[in-house]
Design a protein around this motif. Structure first.
Motif, PDB file in Angstrom:
ATOM      1  N   GLY A  52       9.182  -5.958  31.294  1.00 38.08           N
ATOM      2  CA  GLY A  52       9.551  -4.577  31.541  1.00 38.08           C
ATOM      3  C   GLY A  52      10.511  -4.025  30.502  1.00 38.08           C
ATOM      4  O   GLY A  52      10.424  -2.850  30.120  1.00 38.08           O
ATOM      5  N   LEU A  53      11.422  -4.871  30.011  1.00 40.69           N
ATOM      6  CA  LEU A  53      12.390  -4.414  29.024  1.00 40.69           C
ATOM      7  C   LEU A  53      11.776  -4.207  27.654  1.00 40.69           C
ATOM      8  O   LEU A  53      12.235  -3.367  26.879  1.00 40.69           O
ATOM      9  CB  LEU A  53      13.557  -5.406  28.930  1.00 40.69           C
ATOM     10  CG  LEU A  53      14.443  -5.522  30.173  1.00 40.69           C
ATOM     11  CD1 LEU A  53      15.468  -6.628  29.989  1.00 40.69           C
ATOM     12  CD2 LEU A  53      15.144  -4.204  30.469  1.00 40.69           C
ATOM     13  N   THR A  54      10.753  -4.962  27.337  1.00 37.43           N
ATOM     14  CA  THR A  54      10.164  -4.899  25.991  1.00 37.43           C
ATOM     15  C   THR A  54       8.881  -4.089  25.934  1.00 37.43           C
ATOM     16  O   THR A  54       8.327  -3.895  24.849  1.00 37.43           O
ATOM     17  CB  THR A  54       9.861  -6.318  25.487  1.00 37.43           C
ATOM     18  OG1 THR A  54       8.955  -6.966  26.416  1.00 37.43           O
ATOM     19  CG2 THR A  54      11.141  -7.127  25.381  1.00 37.43           C
ATOM     20  N   TYR A  55       8.381  -3.600  27.080  1.00 40.28           N
ATOM     21  CA  TYR A  55       7.105  -2.900  27.072  1.00 40.28           C
ATOM     22  C   TYR A  55       7.175  -1.613  26.260  1.00 40.28           C
ATOM     23  O   TYR A  55       6.252  -1.302  25.487  1.00 40.28           O
ATOM     24  CB  TYR A  55       6.672  -2.585  28.510  1.00 40.28           C
ATOM     25  CG  TYR A  55       5.455  -1.699  28.567  1.00 40.28           C
ATOM     26  CD1 TYR A  55       4.197  -2.199  28.266  1.00 40.28           C
ATOM     27  CD2 TYR A  55       5.574  -0.349  28.882  1.00 40.28           C
ATOM     28  CE1 TYR A  55       3.076  -1.385  28.291  1.00 40.28           C
ATOM     29  CE2 TYR A  55       4.465   0.479  28.918  1.00 40.28           C
ATOM     30  CZ  TYR A  55       3.220  -0.054  28.627  1.00 40.28           C
ATOM     31  OH  TYR A  55       2.114   0.750  28.640  1.00 40.28           O
ATOM     32  N   ASP A  56       8.254  -0.825  26.416  1.00 37.49           N
ATOM     33  CA  ASP A  56       8.365   0.435  25.688  1.00 37.49           C
ATOM     34  C   ASP A  56       8.349   0.205  24.180  1.00 37.49           C
ATOM     35  O   ASP A  56       7.751   0.981  23.426  1.00 37.49           O
ATOM     36  CB  ASP A  56       9.642   1.166  26.088  1.00 37.49           C
ATOM     37  CG  ASP A  56       9.522   1.818  27.459  1.00 37.49           C
ATOM     38  OD1 ASP A  56       8.374   2.019  27.898  1.00 37.49           O
ATOM     39  OD2 ASP A  56      10.558   2.101  28.079  1.00 37.49           O
ATOM     40  N   PHE A  57       9.009  -0.880  23.728  1.00 32.38           N
ATOM     41  CA  PHE A  57       9.029  -1.136  22.288  1.00 32.38           C
ATOM     42  C   PHE A  57       7.640  -1.513  21.777  1.00 32.38           C
ATOM     43  O   PHE A  57       7.236  -1.077  20.696  1.00 32.38           O
ATOM     44  CB  PHE A  57      10.027  -2.259  21.979  1.00 32.38           C
ATOM     45  CG  PHE A  57      11.452  -1.891  22.289  1.00 32.38           C
ATOM     46  CD1 PHE A  57      12.208  -1.177  21.373  1.00 32.38           C
ATOM     47  CD2 PHE A  57      12.032  -2.245  23.493  1.00 32.38           C
ATOM     48  CE1 PHE A  57      13.516  -0.826  21.652  1.00 32.38           C
ATOM     49  CE2 PHE A  57      13.335  -1.900  23.781  1.00 32.38           C
ATOM     50  CZ  PHE A  57      14.089  -1.186  22.862  1.00 32.38           C
ATOM     51  N   ARG A  58       6.889  -2.285  22.537  1.00 31.09           N
ATOM     52  CA  ARG A  58       5.525  -2.622  22.123  1.00 31.09           C
ATOM     53  C   ARG A  58       4.632  -1.384  22.118  1.00 31.09           C
ATOM     54  O   ARG A  58       3.795  -1.185  21.237  1.00 31.09           O
ATOM     55  CB  ARG A  58       4.933  -3.685  23.056  1.00 31.09           C
ATOM     56  CG  ARG A  58       5.651  -5.018  23.000  1.00 31.09           C
ATOM     57  CD  ARG A  58       4.802  -6.122  23.647  1.00 31.09           C
ATOM     58  NE  ARG A  58       4.396  -5.784  24.994  1.00 31.09           N
ATOM     59  CZ  ARG A  58       5.131  -6.004  26.078  1.00 31.09           C
ATOM     60  NH1 ARG A  58       6.347  -6.544  25.940  1.00 31.09           N
ATOM     61  NH2 ARG A  58       4.693  -5.695  27.266  1.00 31.09           N
ATOM     62  N   ARG A  59       4.832  -0.531  23.116  1.00 35.70           N
ATOM     63  CA  ARG A  59       4.038   0.691  23.179  1.00 35.70           C
ATOM     64  C   ARG A  59       4.378   1.618  22.015  1.00 35.70           C
ATOM     65  O   ARG A  59       3.487   2.196  21.374  1.00 35.70           O
ATOM     66  CB  ARG A  59       4.302   1.412  24.510  1.00 35.70           C
ATOM     67  CG  ARG A  59       3.480   2.672  24.703  1.00 35.70           C
ATOM     68  CD  ARG A  59       3.899   3.409  25.948  1.00 35.70           C
ATOM     69  NE  ARG A  59       5.298   3.834  25.866  1.00 35.70           N
ATOM     70  CZ  ARG A  59       5.892   4.634  26.742  1.00 35.70           C
ATOM     71  NH1 ARG A  59       5.218   5.070  27.777  1.00 35.70           N
ATOM     72  NH2 ARG A  59       7.161   4.961  26.603  1.00 35.70           N
ATOM     73  N   TRP A  60       5.667   1.781  21.713  1.00 37.88           N
ATOM     74  CA  TRP A  60       6.066   2.647  20.595  1.00 37.88           C
ATOM     75  C   TRP A  60       5.542   2.110  19.269  1.00 37.88           C
ATOM     76  O   TRP A  60       5.116   2.876  18.420  1.00 37.88           O
ATOM     77  CB  TRP A  60       7.586   2.773  20.554  1.00 37.88           C
ATOM     78  CG  TRP A  60       8.151   3.508  21.724  1.00 37.88           C
ATOM     79  CD1 TRP A  60       7.492   4.356  22.559  1.00 37.88           C
ATOM     80  CD2 TRP A  60       9.491   3.443  22.199  1.00 37.88           C
ATOM     81  NE1 TRP A  60       8.330   4.829  23.529  1.00 37.88           N
ATOM     82  CE2 TRP A  60       9.573   4.297  23.338  1.00 37.88           C
ATOM     83  CE3 TRP A  60      10.638   2.760  21.798  1.00 37.88           C
ATOM     84  CZ2 TRP A  60      10.750   4.480  24.051  1.00 37.88           C
ATOM     85  CZ3 TRP A  60      11.807   2.941  22.496  1.00 37.88           C
ATOM     86  CH2 TRP A  60      11.876   3.791  23.620  1.00 37.88           C
ATOM     87  N   LYS A  61       5.576   0.795  19.084  1.00 39.31           N
ATOM     88  CA  LYS A  61       5.059   0.210  17.841  1.00 39.31           C
ATOM     89  C   LYS A  61       3.564   0.474  17.705  1.00 39.31           C
ATOM     90  O   LYS A  61       3.084   0.837  16.622  1.00 39.31           O
ATOM     91  CB  LYS A  61       5.335  -1.297  17.834  1.00 39.31           C
ATOM     92  CG  LYS A  61       4.794  -2.010  16.605  1.00 39.31           C
ATOM     93  CD  LYS A  61       5.065  -3.494  16.672  1.00 39.31           C
ATOM     94  CE  LYS A  61       4.449  -4.205  15.459  1.00 39.31           C
ATOM     95  NZ  LYS A  61       4.680  -5.672  15.530  1.00 39.31           N
ATOM     96  N   ARG A  62       2.824   0.319  18.791  1.00 36.60           N
ATOM     97  CA  ARG A  62       1.384   0.548  18.747  1.00 36.60           C
ATOM     98  C   ARG A  62       1.073   2.013  18.429  1.00 36.60           C
ATOM     99  O   ARG A  62       0.221   2.322  17.593  1.00 36.60           O
ATOM    100  CB  ARG A  62       0.774   0.149  20.092  1.00 36.60           C
ATOM    101  CG  ARG A  62      -0.731   0.348  20.178  1.00 36.60           C
ATOM    102  CD  ARG A  62      -1.286  -0.278  21.450  1.00 36.60           C
ATOM    103  NE  ARG A  62      -0.836   0.426  22.633  1.00 36.60           N
ATOM    104  CZ  ARG A  62      -0.044  -0.100  23.548  1.00 36.60           C
ATOM    105  NH1 ARG A  62       0.418  -1.334  23.399  1.00 36.60           N
ATOM    106  NH2 ARG A  62       0.313   0.579  24.620  1.00 36.60           N
ATOM    107  N   ARG A  63       1.792   2.934  19.077  1.00 37.27           N
ATOM    108  CA  ARG A  63       1.517   4.347  18.853  1.00 37.27           C
ATOM    109  C   ARG A  63       2.022   4.825  17.497  1.00 37.27           C
ATOM    110  O   ARG A  63       1.476   5.777  16.937  1.00 37.27           O
ATOM    111  CB  ARG A  63       2.142   5.171  19.976  1.00 37.27           C
ATOM    112  CG  ARG A  63       1.471   4.916  21.313  1.00 37.27           C
ATOM    113  CD  ARG A  63       2.179   5.631  22.423  1.00 37.27           C
ATOM    114  NE  ARG A  63       1.578   5.289  23.712  1.00 37.27           N
ATOM    115  CZ  ARG A  63       2.110   5.611  24.880  1.00 37.27           C
ATOM    116  NH1 ARG A  63       3.244   6.277  24.910  1.00 37.27           N
ATOM    117  NH2 ARG A  63       1.520   5.267  26.014  1.00 37.27           N
ATOM    118  N   PHE A  64       3.049   4.167  16.966  1.00 31.34           N
ATOM    119  CA  PHE A  64       3.502   4.490  15.612  1.00 31.34           C
ATOM    120  C   PHE A  64       2.413   4.158  14.596  1.00 31.34           C
ATOM    121  O   PHE A  64       2.146   4.941  13.676  1.00 31.34           O
ATOM    122  CB  PHE A  64       4.783   3.719  15.301  1.00 31.34           C
ATOM    123  CG  PHE A  64       5.321   3.967  13.920  1.00 31.34           C
ATOM    124  CD1 PHE A  64       6.084   5.092  13.654  1.00 31.34           C
ATOM    125  CD2 PHE A  64       5.068   3.082  12.887  1.00 31.34           C
ATOM    126  CE1 PHE A  64       6.577   5.330  12.384  1.00 31.34           C
ATOM    127  CE2 PHE A  64       5.552   3.310  11.611  1.00 31.34           C
ATOM    128  CZ  PHE A  64       6.314   4.437  11.368  1.00 31.34           C
TER     129      PHE A  64
END
Length: 528
Positions: A52-64
């Motif tokens: 849960g803590l790292t999901y946003d960072f993985r999502r932002w990296k993918r969308r970047f």
């Protein structure tokens, strides 16, 4: 040994060729979203927390990475890497700002908020009720714009609206699509003064309009007769005519363009009906004890609580009401703004809560008239003494006519019945038009409609700003027949108040609820 080296080199070359020629299909965004690891409650708590803590960072990296491959997002990939994939499909549970009402006022407020701060984390949700949309003031407005007012702020707001509409195609354009057309029809407002008191009011208002930059011309009886020889001006002492920045627009086209632009900016529209508000106890209890010991427990509870969200029932079969938490709530419900405020207890308690939001739905009839004997250069006629108005629907001989009743007559009307009152046209509107322009004798009624306007029964001026007690509950209502020409400017001023902490261009502080609490009405002498 050399043969082994050659074999390895050939293998490496083949692998490089394979990587260049063989492409694997990567899952699209929604597939990657669905394929994320799912943890059941209680299953591997540490890994679930870390996920849960790292999901946003993985999502932002993918969308970047996806934004860098998009032609329209490549220049600013960071601004697009936090885009919500399912925002338009999932019912929201939280927002920074909730706007109640999706008409021109609510949609304009959402537009200026997102125009100032384009970030996904700043979430703006607009709640609108489709059942009342066809009765709203925006959909049934005649779309007139004028600067002929006696209040300086009204003149400034109208001037800003005309400047915005002049460049509406650029402001509301979406990517490389065609610019929206709001069908602006330039025509000046002609206001008539028939008594000495009306003449003094017109001259005083004209000075205010000229000082603010409006282009308005005063015409004597002889000048008016020379300019419009087909018009009867025997009872007219003075007239004012707008020579620039006045006309009419198609309000439905404007609202459609703003709504489409809002969706591209990240505004979410929710089809639902507001059924109530959520409250939480305010920790600042010192304000509660300031009311004294005579206050009841219920009154103390109302004063100590703070709005924390809106309870909305989605417009779908067998849907249950659900809350949407928010920091700020904007009441832009138009004719139903007073009813929405009552759901929050405003006007039903004691002290500050005993003062209601005096916005009521008032019925107005508009008649579409075909008059072939009326000249095509007829201006937008406004007769303040009778309340009759007449404007061209388009270039030709089709006119929109109606009448604004006096406060005494309006209070005695049955506003629940939206049937068109044709007797009002034949008895009170048509005789005035025929007396003013004899060409209306051969006029025929083609169609008509009835709708509501959000009228402030206290002083007929808008209510803009926060409630004195619930400071995160803001009003944007009560514009009445001035909604088209003032709501866009008021929405821009509201965005300034939120982001800059004060009104910058037009100071609208005088229109908040404090004047209603102090019983200090605002008087507008130029009646539409």
């Amino acid at each position: 040994m050399r043969s082994i080296v050659l074999f390895l080199q050939n293998t490496r070359t083949t692998a490089l060729v394979s990587n260049r020629l063989v492409h694997t299909t990567a899952p699209v965004s929604w597939q990657r979203f669905e394929n994320e690891r799912h943890f059941e409650p209680g299953e591997d708590v540490m890994k679930r927390v870390w996920h849960g803590l790292t999901y946003d960072f993985r999502r932002w990296k993918r969308r970047f990475q996806e934004a860098r491959k998009d032609a329209f997002k490549r220049r600013h990939p960071v601004a697009h890497m936090k885009h919500g994939t399912l925002d338009n499909e999932v019912f929201p549970y939280r927002a920074e700002i909730i706007i109640i009402g999706g008409g021109l006022t609510g949609s304009s407020t959402a537009f200026w908020l997102k125009e100032r701060f384009r970030d996904e984390d700043f979430k703006v949700v607009v709640v609108e009720n489709n059942d009342s949309f066809t009765k709203s003031s925006t959909m049934l407005s005649t779309g007139g714009i004028t600067q002929q007012f006696s209040i300086p702020e009204f003149v400034d707001m109208s001037l800003f609206t005309t400047e915005f509409l002049r460049h509406a195609g650029e402001h509301l354009r979406i990517l490389d699509s065609e610019q929206p057309d709001i069908n602006f029809f330039p025509t000046g407002y002609l206001r008539l003064a028939k008594t000495e008191e009306e003449v003094e009011t017109m001259r005083s208002a004209w000075k205010t309009q000229i000082e603010r930059g409006a282009k308005v011309q005063l015409l004597s009886k002889s000048e008016l007769a020379e300019r419009y020889p087909y018009m009867n001006v025997d009872d007219v002492l003075l007239a004012s005519l707008g020579v620039e920045n006045e006309g009419t627009i198609d309000t439905w086209q404007l609202l459609s363009a703003i709504r489409e632009k809002n969706i591209t900016l990240g505004v979410q529209y929710v089809k639902g009906e507001v059924e109530g508000f959520q409250f939480e106890r305010n920790r600042a209890s010192s304000e509660v004890h300031a009311f004294g010991d005579d206050a009841t427990a219920d009154a103390n509870k109302l004063r100590a609580q703070r709005m924390s969200g809106v309870i909305v029932r989605p417009q779908m079969n067998d849907a249950s009401a659900r809350p949407i938490r928010a920091h700020l709530i904007v009441n832009a419900a138009g004719p139903w703004a007073g009813q929405v405020a009552k759901m929050a207890g405003i006007g039903k308690g004691t002290g500050l809560l005993a003062v209601p939001v005096p916005i009521q739905p008032r019925k107005r009839d508009v008649f579409v008239v075909f008059a072939p004997d009326v000249p095509a250069d007829l201006p937008f006629i406004v007769d303040p003494s009778t309340g009759v108005f007449c404007r061209q629907s388009d270039s030709g001989h089709t006119f929109l006519v109606g009448r604004t009743p006096s406060k005494e007559e309006d209070s005695q009307r049955n506003h629940d019945n939206l049937d068109v009152d044709y007797d009002d046209f034949y008895q009170k509107i048509w005789p005035v038009l025929v007396d003013r322009v004899p060409g209306f004798q051969t006029a025929k009624v083609k169609s008509a409609w009835s709708g509501y306007q959000d009228i402030n029964t206290f002083d007929d001026a808008p209510v803009i700003g926060e409630h004195p007690l619930y400071t995160n509950f803001h009003m944007m209502c009560g514009f009445g027949e001035r909604g088209v020409m003032h709501s866009i400017a008021a929405a821009r001023a509201y965005a300034e108040r939120i982001f800059d902490g004060a009104y910058i261009n037009v100071n609208l502080r005088k229109f908040d609820m404090r004047r209603i609490v102090k019983m200090d009405p605002i008087t507008e002498h130029c009646r539409l």
